[in-house]
Scaffold this active site. Sequence first.
Site, PDB file in Angstrom:
ATOM      1  N   GLU A 148       0.872  -1.176   0.000  1.00  0.00           N
ATOM      2  CA  GLU A 148       0.000   0.000   0.000  1.00  0.00           C
ATOM      3  C   GLU A 148       0.903   1.218   0.000  1.00  0.00           C
ATOM      4  O   GLU A 148       1.794   1.339   0.847  1.00  0.00           O
ATOM      5  CB  GLU A 148      -0.873   0.033   1.263  1.00  0.00           C
ATOM      6  CG  GLU A 148      -1.960  -1.029   1.296  1.00  0.00           C
ATOM      7  CD  GLU A 148      -2.762  -0.979   2.594  1.00  0.00           C
ATOM      8  OE1 GLU A 148      -3.585  -1.890   2.782  1.00  0.00           O
ATOM      9  OE2 GLU A 148      -2.560  -0.058   3.419  1.00  0.00           O
TER      10      GLU A 148
ATOM     11  N   TYR B 274     -10.373  -4.628   3.799  1.00  0.00           N
ATOM     12  CA  TYR B 274      -9.466  -4.167   4.842  1.00  0.00           C
ATOM     13  C   TYR B 274     -10.299  -3.938   6.096  1.00  0.00           C
ATOM     14  O   TYR B 274     -11.159  -3.066   6.113  1.00  0.00           O
ATOM     15  CB  TYR B 274      -8.817  -2.859   4.355  1.00  0.00           C
ATOM     16  CG  TYR B 274      -7.736  -2.250   5.232  1.00  0.00           C
ATOM     17  CD1 TYR B 274      -7.696  -2.444   6.611  1.00  0.00           C
ATOM     18  CD2 TYR B 274      -6.737  -1.463   4.662  1.00  0.00           C
ATOM     19  CE1 TYR B 274      -6.708  -1.865   7.386  1.00  0.00           C
ATOM     20  CE2 TYR B 274      -5.742  -0.871   5.430  1.00  0.00           C
ATOM     21  CZ  TYR B 274      -5.738  -1.082   6.791  1.00  0.00           C
ATOM     22  OH  TYR B 274      -4.761  -0.494   7.566  1.00  0.00           O
TER      23      TYR B 274
ATOM     24  N   ASP C  25      -5.799   9.691  10.166  1.00  0.00           N
ATOM     25  CA  ASP C  25      -4.478   9.183  10.532  1.00  0.00           C
ATOM     26  C   ASP C  25      -3.960   9.763  11.827  1.00  0.00           C
ATOM     27  O   ASP C  25      -4.205  10.926  12.145  1.00  0.00           O
ATOM     28  CB  ASP C  25      -3.489   9.473   9.401  1.00  0.00           C
ATOM     29  CG  ASP C  25      -3.695   8.544   8.225  1.00  0.00           C
ATOM     30  OD1 ASP C  25      -3.527   7.319   8.416  1.00  0.00           O
ATOM     31  OD2 ASP C  25      -4.052   9.018   7.142  1.00  0.00           O
TER      32      ASP C  25
END
Lengths: 269, 403
Positions: A49, A175, A60
């Site tokens: 990735e 994911y 994040d």
Amino acid sequence: MSRLQTRFAELKQQNRAALVTFVTAGDPNYDASLAILKGLPKAGADVIELGMPFTDPMADGPAIQLANIRALEGRQDLAKTLQMVREFRQDEQATPLVLMGYFNPIHKYGVSRFIADAKEAGVDGLIVVDLPPEHNADLCDPAQAAGIDFIRLTTPTTDDKRLPKVLNGSSGFVYYVSVAGVTGAGSATLEHVQEAVTRLRRHTDLPLCIGFGIRTPEHAATIARLADGVVVGSALIDQIANAASSEQAVDGVLSLCAALAEGVRGARA
Amino acid sequence: MTSFRAGPDANGLFGSFGGQYVAETLMPLIHDLAEEYEKAKLDPEFQKELAYFQRDFVGRPSPLYFAERLTEHCGGAKIYFKREELNHTGAHKINNCIGQALLAKRMGKKRIIAETGAGMHGVATATVAARFGMECVIFMGTTDIDRQQANVFRMKLLGATVIPVVAGTGTLKDAMNEALRDWVTNVHNTFYMIGTVAGPHPYPAMVRDFQAVIGKETREQILAQEGRLPDSLVACIGGGSNAIGLFHPFLDDKDVQIVGVEAAGYGIATGKHAASLNGGVPGVLHGNRTFLLQNDDGQIIDAHSISAGLDYPGIGPEHAWLHDIGRVEYTSVTDDEALTAFHTCCRLEGIIPALESSHALAEAFKRAPTLPKEHLMVINLSGRGDKDMQTVMHHMGEQEKHA
């Protein structure tokens, strides 16, 4: 078969999970980042990735925020990230590469131009954090029509009612974000991961990769016993943040990758 | 005639603006919130409670005041102020916070988080959290903390925890990123009280509805005082909540001219401004598609304005749409023009306006002299300027140095 399908099929035959590694393109600079990218398959990464830097990475934690800042300070942009993929593909055909990031830089680049250039560069899939299935028309549908997989994030808050909507149109792999939180934060309990895998299995046959908070070879091995893939990001990026030079950054990431790969490969032995 | 007041559609879109561009973790929460808000809107009990707090806690209705001396000074249009600065906590922000606090209570949420720029939304949030006995965490950029010390202290007095955000330039956008990160981490007990008409659906529509009380009152008041609708409305725009609150009830009145005023900072040509419509292009940030300040790579550019409350690189999606279809005219005013208007208002009306609202005043002062005496103009005086003393003192000091 797409590169992702081929890779996961091979690993299934070998009865082992995939090591999925995340690094940000252009961190700490273009050349070192490219050296990391080129070194990852040999160091044992099964799927890569590659983060597309953005000024406002809202999902994040601090490690990846700083990676974004370092990359942007080095003037990394989307065009250079695609160039990096092209250079990576010159001598690497087997390892799937997935671009991960936020929608705005793609929106600005132009969706159809982006899809065409990504396809040509050798990108296999996309993970776009702020594009839920409610916005499939924006990028997911045209990307898939062009043969680029669109990988969905599912989370602890994605309940059974919502899962079909999220998984419908997902391709490549799924994911699972194992903790409700930002990247690099705490990790989920084994029980939680087990339950989540069982629940997701009821809804999809796609490979399941688990991420968020996985930092060590031991931890990676534990997850590798339960899922089809283990995603590691912040721990690799910390190697870059703590490095005194570009060489150290490259060595640090690739050494940790090799150790993680060993953990993942030995997990089901 | 199609209505300009019907949006957003079922997907939260105003034309091609708005939407729900957020991480999957937040999607179920946002759907829950939208569903619960739709129910609350139709619940007479909720509306009754909201009306009670608007009246007895906020102090509504706020007056529609004839600014006689400014009208004389400009020598044209008849100028009215909608006195939102008289609300409890000193700005329009409380209108929205009361509404969202009642919704949070209804949803059983005990922890409130919010972002703030100038600190007015932070103070309003801390105020309602105190009133309803909820834990309150406010995210505020370090640059804004430095220039809005008094508001930081007020939030603390009200029992809130103020978390300094160092990321980026330490302003409103960074505070919003951090609030979103907190929300994603504490999804189960936390209510995110967004302070403006931005963010993912349902926030732009919900915040607008809570702020629309401004326009509804204005409509009744001007009809009572003048026997007709105003000819023009003027309001400043950062995210755009005070503006949409005034504008929305008038959008279908085609003879009412509507003007939104963005912050041009040092001037749009300098690149140091906060005018997303006049100096930005469409993009996706903080959950919605709207006009943004960004570079050629889609990276967000930091906004600049003397007024912390307008210092944001985006704008509410409904404004983006109203701009796109041309129903509202969006202009801009520089820091210096806003400061001049600030002083004029202090001297002539005995009202110290917020620097945000001073942008609307500056635009009105440009237009009023060119308009006939029977032209009725309403300016939204969205906040009071007490919080801006430090900034204005600093600026006057700089001017003396250079004089």
